[in-house]
Design a protein around this motif. Structure first.
Motif, PDB file in Angstrom:
ATOM      1  N   LEU A  68     -97.694  87.512  51.163  1.00 59.67           N
ATOM      2  CA  LEU A  68     -96.512  88.621  50.786  1.00 59.67           C
ATOM      3  C   LEU A  68     -95.396  87.888  50.066  1.00 59.67           C
ATOM      4  CD1 LEU A  68     -96.871  90.913  53.955  1.00 59.67           C
ATOM      5  CD2 LEU A  68     -97.415  91.714  51.546  1.00 59.67           C
ATOM      6  N   LEU A  69     -95.138  86.497  50.551  1.00 60.12           N
ATOM      7  CA  LEU A  69     -93.788  86.070  50.125  1.00 60.12           C
ATOM      8  C   LEU A  69     -94.365  85.401  48.352  1.00 60.12           C
ATOM      9  CD1 LEU A  69     -91.163  84.996  50.310  1.00 60.12           C
ATOM     10  CD2 LEU A  69     -92.043  82.760  51.239  1.00 60.12           C
ATOM     11  N   LEU A  70     -95.713  85.178  48.454  1.00 59.75           N
ATOM     12  CA  LEU A  70     -96.020  84.770  47.219  1.00 59.75           C
ATOM     13  C   LEU A  70     -96.217  85.871  46.308  1.00 59.75           C
ATOM     14  CD1 LEU A  70     -97.568  82.270  45.314  1.00 59.75           C
ATOM     15  CD2 LEU A  70     -99.679  83.304  46.148  1.00 59.75           C
ATOM     16  N   LEU A  71     -96.603  87.166  46.438  1.00 61.46           N
ATOM     17  CA  LEU A  71     -96.397  88.121  45.798  1.00 61.46           C
ATOM     18  C   LEU A  71     -95.369  88.745  45.381  1.00 61.46           C
ATOM     19  CD1 LEU A  71     -99.153  90.699  47.448  1.00 61.46           C
ATOM     20  CD2 LEU A  71     -99.470  89.542  45.243  1.00 61.46           C
ATOM     21  N   PHE A  72     -94.245  88.602  46.090  1.00 63.61           N
ATOM     22  CA  PHE A  72     -93.006  88.627  45.877  1.00 63.61           C
ATOM     23  C   PHE A  72     -92.372  87.543  44.623  1.00 63.61           C
ATOM     24  CE2 PHE A  72     -88.208  87.655  45.953  1.00 63.61           C
ATOM     25  CZ  PHE A  72     -88.024  89.019  45.717  1.00 63.61           C
ATOM     26  N   THR A  73     -92.512  86.181  44.804  1.00 64.02           N
ATOM     27  CA  THR A  73     -92.284  85.374  43.786  1.00 64.02           C
ATOM     28  C   THR A  73     -92.790  85.616  42.492  1.00 64.02           C
ATOM     29  OG1 THR A  73     -93.954  83.935  44.361  1.00 64.02           O
ATOM     30  CG2 THR A  73     -91.765  83.430  45.597  1.00 64.02           C
ATOM     31  N   LYS A  74     -94.152  86.204  42.376  1.00 60.68           N
ATOM     32  CA  LYS A  74     -94.736  86.649  41.291  1.00 60.68           C
ATOM     33  C   LYS A  74     -93.767  87.894  40.607  1.00 60.68           C
ATOM     34  CE  LYS A  74     -99.033  84.672  42.057  1.00 60.68           C
ATOM     35  NZ  LYS A  74    -100.274  84.680  41.248  1.00 60.68           N
ATOM     36  N   ASN A  75     -93.363  88.860  41.250  1.00 58.37           N
ATOM     37  CA  ASN A  75     -92.547  89.682  40.826  1.00 58.37           C
ATOM     38  C   ASN A  75     -91.101  90.006  41.351  1.00 58.37           C
ATOM     39  OD1 ASN A  75     -94.997  91.157  39.498  1.00 58.37           O
ATOM     40  ND2 ASN A  75     -95.730  91.102  41.578  1.00 58.37           N
ATOM     41  N   PRO A  76     -90.223  88.913  41.147  1.00 65.01           N
ATOM     42  CA  PRO A  76     -89.062  88.850  41.802  1.00 65.01           C
ATOM     43  C   PRO A  76     -88.195  90.155  41.249  1.00 65.01           C
ATOM     44  CG  PRO A  76     -89.192  87.199  40.247  1.00 65.01           C
ATOM     45  CD  PRO A  76     -90.597  87.921  40.299  1.00 65.01           C
ATOM     46  N   ARG A  77     -88.078  90.414  40.209  1.00 67.64           N
ATOM     47  CA  ARG A  77     -87.234  91.288  39.520  1.00 67.64           C
ATOM     48  C   ARG A  77     -87.479  92.900  40.122  1.00 67.64           C
ATOM     49  NH1 ARG A  77     -83.964  89.669  34.549  1.00 67.64           N
ATOM     50  NH2 ARG A  77     -84.127  87.422  34.825  1.00 67.64           N
ATOM     51  N   HIS A  78     -86.567  93.497  40.356  1.00 67.83           N
ATOM     52  CA  HIS A  78     -86.967  94.795  40.999  1.00 67.83           C
ATOM     53  C   HIS A  78     -87.489  95.966  39.907  1.00 67.83           C
ATOM     54  CE1 HIS A  78     -86.771  98.276  43.304  1.00 67.83           C
ATOM     55  NE2 HIS A  78     -86.031  99.015  42.530  1.00 67.83           N
ATOM     56  N   SER A  79     -87.050  95.831  38.695  1.00 72.62           N
ATOM     57  CA  SER A  79     -87.195  96.589  37.449  1.00 72.62           C
ATOM     58  C   SER A  79     -88.790  96.183  36.874  1.00 72.62           C
ATOM     59  CB  SER A  79     -85.924  96.305  36.268  1.00 72.62           C
ATOM     60  OG  SER A  79     -85.969  94.965  35.903  1.00 72.62           O
ATOM     61  N   GLU A  80     -89.021  95.112  37.318  1.00 72.84           N
ATOM     62  CA  GLU A  80     -90.294  94.499  36.696  1.00 72.84           C
ATOM     63  C   GLU A  80     -91.646  94.594  37.719  1.00 72.84           C
ATOM     64  OE1 GLU A  80     -89.574  90.578  35.073  1.00 72.84           O
ATOM     65  OE2 GLU A  80     -88.302  91.237  33.565  1.00 72.84           O
ATOM     66  N   ARG A  81     -91.276  94.854  38.723  1.00 73.33           N
ATOM     67  CA  ARG A  81     -91.996  94.804  39.867  1.00 73.33           C
ATOM     68  C   ARG A  81     -92.766  96.156  39.863  1.00 73.33           C
ATOM     69  NH1 ARG A  81     -89.037  94.886  44.695  1.00 73.33           N
ATOM     70  NH2 ARG A  81     -88.378  92.656  44.012  1.00 73.33           N
ATOM     71  N   PRO A  82     -94.342  96.359  40.195  1.00 75.77           N
ATOM     72  CA  PRO A  82     -94.819  97.649  40.131  1.00 75.77           C
ATOM     73  C   PRO A  82     -94.232  98.414  41.290  1.00 75.77           C
ATOM     74  CG  PRO A  82     -96.565  96.048  39.987  1.00 75.77           C
ATOM     75  CD  PRO A  82     -95.018  95.424  39.979  1.00 75.77           C
ATOM     76  N   VAL A 118     -86.697  91.519  49.014  1.00 79.96           N
ATOM     77  CA  VAL A 118     -86.798  92.901  48.363  1.00 79.96           C
ATOM     78  C   VAL A 118     -85.472  93.568  48.147  1.00 79.96           C
ATOM     79  CG1 VAL A 118     -87.919  94.828  48.249  1.00 79.96           C
ATOM     80  CG2 VAL A 118     -89.294  93.135  48.604  1.00 79.96           C
ATOM     81  N   VAL A 119     -84.969  93.656  49.337  1.00 85.66           N
ATOM     82  CA  VAL A 119     -83.620  94.463  49.356  1.00 85.66           C
ATOM     83  C   VAL A 119     -82.394  93.746  48.558  1.00 85.66           C
ATOM     84  CG1 VAL A 119     -81.684  95.025  50.847  1.00 85.66           C
ATOM     85  CG2 VAL A 119     -84.051  95.383  51.782  1.00 85.66           C
ATOM     86  N   GLY A 120     -82.567  92.367  48.493  1.00 90.41           N
ATOM     87  CA  GLY A 120     -81.630  91.510  47.927  1.00 90.41           C
ATOM     88  C   GLY A 120     -81.838  91.825  46.100  1.00 90.41           C
ATOM     89  N   SER A 121     -83.009  91.686  45.846  1.00 88.45           N
ATOM     90  CA  SER A 121     -83.160  92.012  44.318  1.00 88.45           C
ATOM     91  C   SER A 121     -83.044  93.368  44.048  1.00 88.45           C
ATOM     92  CB  SER A 121     -84.836  91.675  43.856  1.00 88.45           C
ATOM     93  OG  SER A 121     -85.713  92.714  44.584  1.00 88.45           O
ATOM     94  N   TRP A 122     -83.267  94.333  44.783  1.00 89.17           N
ATOM     95  CA  TRP A 122     -82.841  95.874  44.574  1.00 89.17           C
ATOM     96  C   TRP A 122     -81.144  95.759  44.535  1.00 89.17           C
ATOM     97  CZ3 TRP A 122     -79.834  99.364  47.701  1.00 89.17           C
ATOM     98  CH2 TRP A 122     -79.906 100.632  47.104  1.00 89.17           C
ATOM     99  N   ALA A 125     -80.141  94.427  41.077  1.00 86.97           N
ATOM    100  CA  ALA A 125     -80.647  95.515  40.111  1.00 86.97           C
ATOM    101  C   ALA A 125     -79.489  96.576  39.881  1.00 86.97           C
ATOM    102  CB  ALA A 125     -82.082  95.874  40.144  1.00 86.97           C
ATOM    103  N   LYS A 126     -79.138  97.127  41.159  1.00 90.96           N
ATOM    104  CA  LYS A 126     -78.242  98.103  41.174  1.00 90.96           C
ATOM    105  C   LYS A 126     -76.828  97.654  40.614  1.00 90.96           C
ATOM    106  CE  LYS A 126     -80.775 101.290  42.400  1.00 90.96           C
ATOM    107  NZ  LYS A 126     -80.778 102.580  41.462  1.00 90.96           N
ATOM    108  N   ASN A 127     -76.524  96.518  41.101  1.00 92.15           N
ATOM    109  CA  ASN A 127     -75.234  95.822  40.730  1.00 92.15           C
ATOM    110  C   ASN A 127     -75.102  95.553  39.065  1.00 92.15           C
ATOM    111  OD1 ASN A 127     -72.602  94.837  40.884  1.00 92.15           O
ATOM    112  ND2 ASN A 127     -73.450  92.829  41.230  1.00 92.15           N
ATOM    113  N   ARG A 128     -76.253  94.973  38.528  1.00 88.45           N
ATOM    114  CA  ARG A 128     -76.317  94.978  37.223  1.00 88.45           C
ATOM    115  C   ARG A 128     -76.415  96.064  36.523  1.00 88.45           C
ATOM    116  NH1 ARG A 128     -81.217  91.875  36.397  1.00 88.45           N
ATOM    117  NH2 ARG A 128     -79.841  90.132  37.216  1.00 88.45           N
TER     118      ARG A 128
END
Length: 136
Positions: A68-82, A118-122, A125-128
């Motif tokens: 699960l951590l590896l899957l997050f590292t492949k999709n770290p940005r909230h906007s680009e994650r499925p 996941v919460v941190g990336s969200w 993204a919201k701050n951005r």
């Protein structure tokens, strides 16, 4: 493509986990959390067999957390994650119960890592979005 009774396409019904990374995330969560069953079985066995099952359960939980951590590292940005991938990554916090069942403390603390990321990336993204809205 033909539809079923609920208006979904048949191809989507045939793949309830979504396929690819989404299916891997759901399976890791289900298998990791389902390994609690091994703890219950181990409690009924004699000492050497109990220890083997406990370490097997710890290995399953550790592997699930790492994938699960590896899957997050492949999709770290909230906007680009499925979108369908965010839920299994977020609820993977429940794997701490599976690690806690055998007092596997590295797994207990590591289970919180992926959901916090996941919460941190969200939040990033919201701050951005908010800062880009002010700049306009």
């Amino acid at each position: 493509m033909p539809n079923d009774l609920f208006g979904r396409t048949v191809a989507r019904v045939a793949r309830p986990f979504g396929g690819g990374q989404i299916a891997a995330a759901w399976l890791c969560f289900a298998i990791g959390f389902g390994s609690l069953f091994l703890t219950a079985v181990a409690a009924r066995l004699s000492s050497p067999a109990e220890e083997i099952l406990v370490w097997l359960q710890r290995g399953i939980v550790s592997a699930a957390i790492l994938v699960l951590l590896l899957l997050f590292t492949k999709n770290p940005r909230h906007s680009e994650r499925p979108r369908e991938l965010t839920l299994p990554l977020g609820i993977s916090v429940a794997l701490f119960l599976a690690a806690l069942a055998t007092a596997f403390w590295p797994g207990v603390f590591a289970a919180f890592l992926t959901p916090l990321l996941v919460v941190g990336s969200w939040l990033v993204a919201k701050n951005r979005e908010r800062t880009e809205g002010r700049a306009r």
